[in-house]
Design a protein around this motif. Sequence first.
Motif, PDB file in Angstrom:
ATOM      1  N   LYS A 103       1.127  -0.633   0.215  1.00  0.00           N
ATOM      2  CA  LYS A 103       0.509   0.344  -0.081  1.00  0.00           C
ATOM      3  C   LYS A 103       0.396   1.368  -0.013  1.00  0.00           C
ATOM      4  CE  LYS A 103      -3.486  -2.371   2.863  1.00  0.00           C
ATOM      5  NZ  LYS A 103      -4.424  -1.922   1.934  1.00  0.00           N
ATOM      6  N   LYS A 104      -0.067   2.339  -0.087  1.00  0.00           N
ATOM      7  CA  LYS A 104       1.283   3.638  -0.055  1.00  0.00           C
ATOM      8  C   LYS A 104       1.917   3.513   1.252  1.00  0.00           C
ATOM      9  CE  LYS A 104       0.195   8.521  -0.656  1.00  0.00           C
ATOM     10  NZ  LYS A 104      -0.966   9.418  -1.090  1.00  0.00           N
ATOM     11  N   HIS A 287      14.719  23.510  14.074  1.00  0.00           N
ATOM     12  CA  HIS A 287      15.967  24.273  13.628  1.00  0.00           C
ATOM     13  C   HIS A 287      15.467  24.829  12.881  1.00  0.00           C
ATOM     14  CE1 HIS A 287      17.406  23.070  17.806  1.00  0.00           C
ATOM     15  NE2 HIS A 287      18.173  22.171  17.306  1.00  0.00           N
ATOM     16  N   CYS A 288      15.288  24.203  11.845  1.00  0.00           N
ATOM     17  CA  CYS A 288      15.065  24.914  10.131  1.00  0.00           C
ATOM     18  C   CYS A 288      13.629  25.444  10.063  1.00  0.00           C
ATOM     19  CB  CYS A 288      16.117  24.155   9.076  1.00  0.00           C
ATOM     20  SG  CYS A 288      17.562  23.926   9.949  1.00  0.00           S
ATOM     21  N   ASN A 289      12.657  25.688  10.752  1.00  0.00           N
ATOM     22  CA  ASN A 289      11.271  25.548  10.237  1.00  0.00           C
ATOM     23  C   ASN A 289      11.306  24.974   8.877  1.00  0.00           C
ATOM     24  OD1 ASN A 289       8.942  26.988  10.607  1.00  0.00           O
ATOM     25  ND2 ASN A 289       9.216  28.419   9.569  1.00  0.00           N
ATOM     26  N   TYR A 290      11.186  23.716   8.900  1.00  0.00           N
ATOM     27  CA  TYR A 290      11.128  22.862   7.257  1.00  0.00           C
ATOM     28  C   TYR A 290       9.405  22.112   7.573  1.00  0.00           C
ATOM     29  CZ  TYR A 290      15.763  22.688   5.236  1.00  0.00           C
ATOM     30  OH  TYR A 290      16.839  22.920   4.792  1.00  0.00           O
ATOM     31  N   PRO A 291       8.316  22.222   7.018  1.00  0.00           N
ATOM     32  CA  PRO A 291       7.252  21.684   7.785  1.00  0.00           C
ATOM     33  C   PRO A 291       6.788  20.012   7.308  1.00  0.00           C
ATOM     34  CG  PRO A 291       6.936  22.377   5.651  1.00  0.00           C
ATOM     35  CD  PRO A 291       8.541  22.909   6.110  1.00  0.00           C
ATOM     36  N   LEU A 292       8.625  19.144   8.233  1.00  0.00           N
ATOM     37  CA  LEU A 292       8.092  17.858   7.351  1.00  0.00           C
ATOM     38  C   LEU A 292       6.828  17.588   8.147  1.00  0.00           C
ATOM     39  CD1 LEU A 292      12.575  17.428   8.793  1.00  0.00           C
ATOM     40  CD2 LEU A 292      11.170  18.113   6.315  1.00  0.00           C
ATOM     41  N   PHE A 293       6.776  17.652   9.488  1.00  0.00           N
ATOM     42  CA  PHE A 293       5.210  16.789  10.087  1.00  0.00           C
ATOM     43  C   PHE A 293       4.373  17.003   9.241  1.00  0.00           C
ATOM     44  CE2 PHE A 293       8.216  18.703  13.897  1.00  0.00           C
ATOM     45  CZ  PHE A 293       8.461  17.522  13.944  1.00  0.00           C
ATOM     46  N   LYS A 294       3.934  18.056   8.785  1.00  0.00           N
ATOM     47  CA  LYS A 294       3.076  18.559   7.860  1.00  0.00           C
ATOM     48  C   LYS A 294       2.644  17.804   6.287  1.00  0.00           C
ATOM     49  CE  LYS A 294      -0.204  21.742   5.995  1.00  0.00           C
ATOM     50  NZ  LYS A 294      -0.946  21.180   4.981  1.00  0.00           N
ATOM     51  N   LYS A 295       4.030  17.482   6.347  1.00  0.00           N
ATOM     52  CA  LYS A 295       4.617  16.695   4.571  1.00  0.00           C
ATOM     53  C   LYS A 295       4.580  15.555   4.951  1.00  0.00           C
ATOM     54  CE  LYS A 295       8.024  20.076   2.207  1.00  0.00           C
ATOM     55  NZ  LYS A 295       6.861  20.013   0.932  1.00  0.00           N
ATOM     56  N   ILE A 296       4.410  14.714   5.868  1.00  0.00           N
ATOM     57  CA  ILE A 296       4.192  13.429   6.245  1.00  0.00           C
ATOM     58  C   ILE A 296       2.729  13.129   6.075  1.00  0.00           C
ATOM     59  CG2 ILE A 296       4.625  11.390   7.782  1.00  0.00           C
ATOM     60  CD1 ILE A 296       7.167  12.770   8.463  1.00  0.00           C
ATOM     61  N   ALA A 297       2.230  14.295   6.930  1.00  0.00           N
ATOM     62  CA  ALA A 297       1.091  13.998   7.043  1.00  0.00           C
ATOM     63  C   ALA A 297      -0.134  13.666   5.713  1.00  0.00           C
ATOM     64  CB  ALA A 297       0.110  15.024   7.777  1.00  0.00           C
ATOM     65  N   ASP A 298       0.869  15.273   5.190  1.00  0.00           N
ATOM     66  CA  ASP A 298      -0.040  15.050   3.550  1.00  0.00           C
ATOM     67  C   ASP A 298       0.071  13.621   2.937  1.00  0.00           C
ATOM     68  OD1 ASP A 298      -1.485  17.468   4.278  1.00  0.00           O
ATOM     69  OD2 ASP A 298       0.513  18.450   3.550  1.00  0.00           O
ATOM     70  N   TYR A 299       1.441  13.089   2.957  1.00  0.00           N
ATOM     71  CA  TYR A 299       2.109  12.130   1.904  1.00  0.00           C
ATOM     72  C   TYR A 299       0.918  11.270   2.494  1.00  0.00           C
ATOM     73  CZ  TYR A 299       3.600   8.426  -0.547  1.00  0.00           C
ATOM     74  OH  TYR A 299       4.077   6.971  -0.787  1.00  0.00           O
ATOM     75  N   LEU A 300       0.162  11.034   3.846  1.00  0.00           N
ATOM     76  CA  LEU A 300      -0.759   9.782   3.659  1.00  0.00           C
ATOM     77  C   LEU A 300      -1.650   9.846   4.234  1.00  0.00           C
ATOM     78  CD1 LEU A 300       1.424   9.106   7.593  1.00  0.00           C
ATOM     79  CD2 LEU A 300       1.264   7.874   6.001  1.00  0.00           C
TER      80      LEU A 300
END
Length: 300
Positions: A103-104, A287-300
Amino acid sequence: MILIFSDNNDRTTIEVIRWLVALSKDFILVNDDEFFDIKVDKKRFFLQSQKNSFFLDDIQSVWYRRGGLFFKRYQYSNNSINIYMNETQHWLEDYILKTLESKKHINKQSNSHVNKLLVLEYAQNIELNVPEYFLAENTDEVILSKTITKAITGNASLDNISDNKDGMLYTSIIDKKEKESFFISFFQEKIEKDFEIRTFYLNGECYSMAIFSQNDDQTKTDFRKYNNEKPNRNIRYNLPKDIEVKIQKLMQMLDLNCGSLDFIKSGDLYYFLEVNPVGQFANVAYHCNYPLFKKIADYL
């Protein structure tokens, strides 16, 4: 339905879940202390633990953060039946795990731990710079003060080494010879660094952070020896495009679509150290203000 595998109280998982809640997405969080029964309901696989239950075909995407899907095993008093039962249960479990991985997904349970020696060989094959390394059972060939040693495994730790505290096996500089032989250990050339780089990789994109660990005696050999009173400076960093292309090749070779990679910059050269599919990346996001948590949530 989104299925998430993680450790209890993992802060990275909690941040992603906050976004899933904000996006009104349905999810199931499976922690590493759960064991599932396999059942069949109207020809559909149904999995049930004390905390969670779900139909296999209701799962649309999977995030393997840590932990995994573990099963209860049934035993009978008749050993002959047990042999058959174990084999049957094995193939049922195998089917479920492979179905989830089809699955995805973000990462897989089956390759959540990588072989560091193979990773370094793959990195060399795609022409990433790798510090010279070797395996040895003694320090006869070690150049003192110019060689480091680290675990062959990932982030190795020792439990209860003293006062019931956990202990991390850090990177160490070899400054004296050992008289006795020991079990096969990993040695590597010590690179004089300008700074370290932690890169989070997700589906072909790289998000990098420079870590100025060399300015502190406590962190300059291994930045994980955090100095909480005087933290290292961490800033956003852009790796050269050719390095990012090689990172993507390496991750494809390892069949990984997510992970944390470590580099050292020394002069004009970038040295690859390792990749950890389940490594921490919350510090890169914070530290770098990357939206990584949202990117994972969006992909899922």
